[in-house]
Scaffold this active site. Structure first.
Site, PDB file in Angstrom:
ATOM      1  N   LYS A  58     -10.325  -1.066  -5.361  1.00 50.74           N
ATOM      2  CA  LYS A  58      -9.468  -0.851  -4.193  1.00 50.74           C
ATOM      3  C   LYS A  58      -9.949   0.369  -3.407  1.00 50.74           C
ATOM      4  CE  LYS A  58      -5.542  -3.135  -6.287  1.00 50.74           C
ATOM      5  NZ  LYS A  58      -4.530  -2.992  -7.327  1.00 50.74           N
ATOM      6  N   GLN A 102      -0.160   0.841  -9.707  1.00 49.24           N
ATOM      7  CA  GLN A 102      -0.976  -0.153 -10.400  1.00 49.24           C
ATOM      8  C   GLN A 102      -0.206  -0.714 -11.605  1.00 49.24           C
ATOM      9  OE1 GLN A 102      -4.121  -1.264  -9.443  1.00 49.24           O
ATOM     10  NE2 GLN A 102      -3.791  -2.753 -11.067  1.00 49.24           N
ATOM     11  N   ASP A 125       2.299  -3.039  -1.142  1.00 51.55           N
ATOM     12  CA  ASP A 125       1.981  -3.991  -2.214  1.00 51.55           C
ATOM     13  C   ASP A 125       3.152  -4.961  -2.450  1.00 51.55           C
ATOM     14  OD1 ASP A 125       0.164  -4.946  -4.116  1.00 51.55           O
ATOM     15  OD2 ASP A 125       1.054  -3.777  -5.736  1.00 51.55           O
TER      16      ASP A 125
END
Ligand code: NAP
Length: 287
Positions: A58, A102, A125
């Site tokens: 990323k 994450q 996200d």
């Protein structure tokens, strides 16, 4: 192995490359107008090798699009309270435009409590309950990146969703559930399947569009795929293996995503794209 009919492949890598080129232009516009680079903060708890690899990837994609990556690495024993405190700092920091935690996070941490601290405008996200609610209602939101990337791939290949019958296998809050909602909002009829679903092969055999999001290598078998169905494999298991028996399913399918090179690149491209959009919104730049 027999030759692969490339006309059936949905090339996520190529589409993601085009999206990222477009994002780089948007980022340039934001920087010219404000002097500020969009910033994506990634919070990683622990030292899971797969998560480390994802965050590095990323970071690389951010740098390619001139998005500023900010990596926060917290030790394995981090508590829910400590994680919430870190996210709260990022939430209050005006130079941070997107926040990604994450996952998976180590078991003792209450990941839902941590996600909920992310403000909607920085939830690039798409993990908060607020975002999921907006997605279900078809309201503007930074959606969960994998289902949003899949929708872009379906649109790129002009897959007719209006009136289509879709089977989504997997009901996680980041994948199956928002995926089913996005398809319903586009007028597909959706069966959302999970580990308690009875007669799963029969359900899948009826589907025009099959979305596999299970986390089990080659789980979806060729014999379950209706002739002409569109098969999307969101699975990403160790050894670059998808959730679909690709070699078998390519025969009946009209279109199919490979693993790797299908859904994966679309997820990251969507994340960076949503970060640029979040920055533009927060900085008052019209893209
Ligand atoms: P998850 O949270 O573990 O959810 C898996 C889902 O599959 C659950 O809803 C589970 O049902 C269902 N399931 C498990 N066994 C099943 C069975 N035998 N029959 C039917 N359904 C079954 O996983 P996830 O986070 O959604 O991820 C799914 C897959 O996508 C994984 O391979 C992951 O690596 C991949 N992924 C890829 C990307 C990407 O960018 N390519 C991004 C995210 C995830 P229950 O709810 O009943 O337990």
């Amino acid at each position: 192995m027999p030759a692969i009919n490339k006309a059936k492949l949905m090339d996520g890598r190529a589409l993601a490359k085009r999206i990222l080129e477009d994002v780089a232009a948007k980022v340039q516009k934001i920087r010219t107008a404000t002097g500020v680079a969009p910033c994506l903060a990634t919070v990683l708890v622990g030292d899971d090798p797969a998560s480390l690899a994802y965050t590095r990837m990323k970071r690389k994609r951010c740098e390619e699009a001139s998005v500023r990556p900010l990596s926060i690495e917290l030790p394995q024993g981090t508590t829910t309270e400590q994680l919430i405190a870190e996210i709260s700092k990022l939430a209050a920091d005006a130079s941070v435009h997107g926040i990604l935690v994450q996952h998976p996070v180590p078991k003792p941490v209450d990941k839902r409590a941590a996600f909920e601290v992310i403000p909607l405008e920085k939830d690039v996200d798409g993990v908060t309950s607020g975002t999921l609610g907006r997605v279900i209602l078809g309201m503007p939101a930074f959606c969960s990146c994998t289902p949003r990337g899949i929708m872009r791939l379906l649109d790129e290949y002009q897959v007719e969703l209006d009136g289509a019958y879709a089977a989504v296998i997997g009901r996680s809050p980041i994948l199956g559930r928002p995926m089913a909602s996005m398809l319903i909002n586009r007028h597909a009829t959706v069966t959302l399947c999970h580990s308690r679903t009875r007669s799963l092969p029969t359900v899948v055999r009826g589907a025009d569009v099959v979305i596999a999001a299970v986390g089990r290598p080659r789980f979806v078998q060729a014999g379950w795929i209706k002739t002409g169905a569109v098969v999307i494999d969101a699975g990403y298991n160790p050894g670059n293996i998808g959730d679909v028996d690709f070699e078998g399913a390519i025969e009946p399918a009209s279109l199919i995503t490979p693993v790797p090179g299908g859904v994966g690149p679309m997820t990251i491209a969507t994340l960076i794209d949503q970060t640029a959009a979040a920055a533009a919104m927060q900085l008052g730049v019209e893209l």
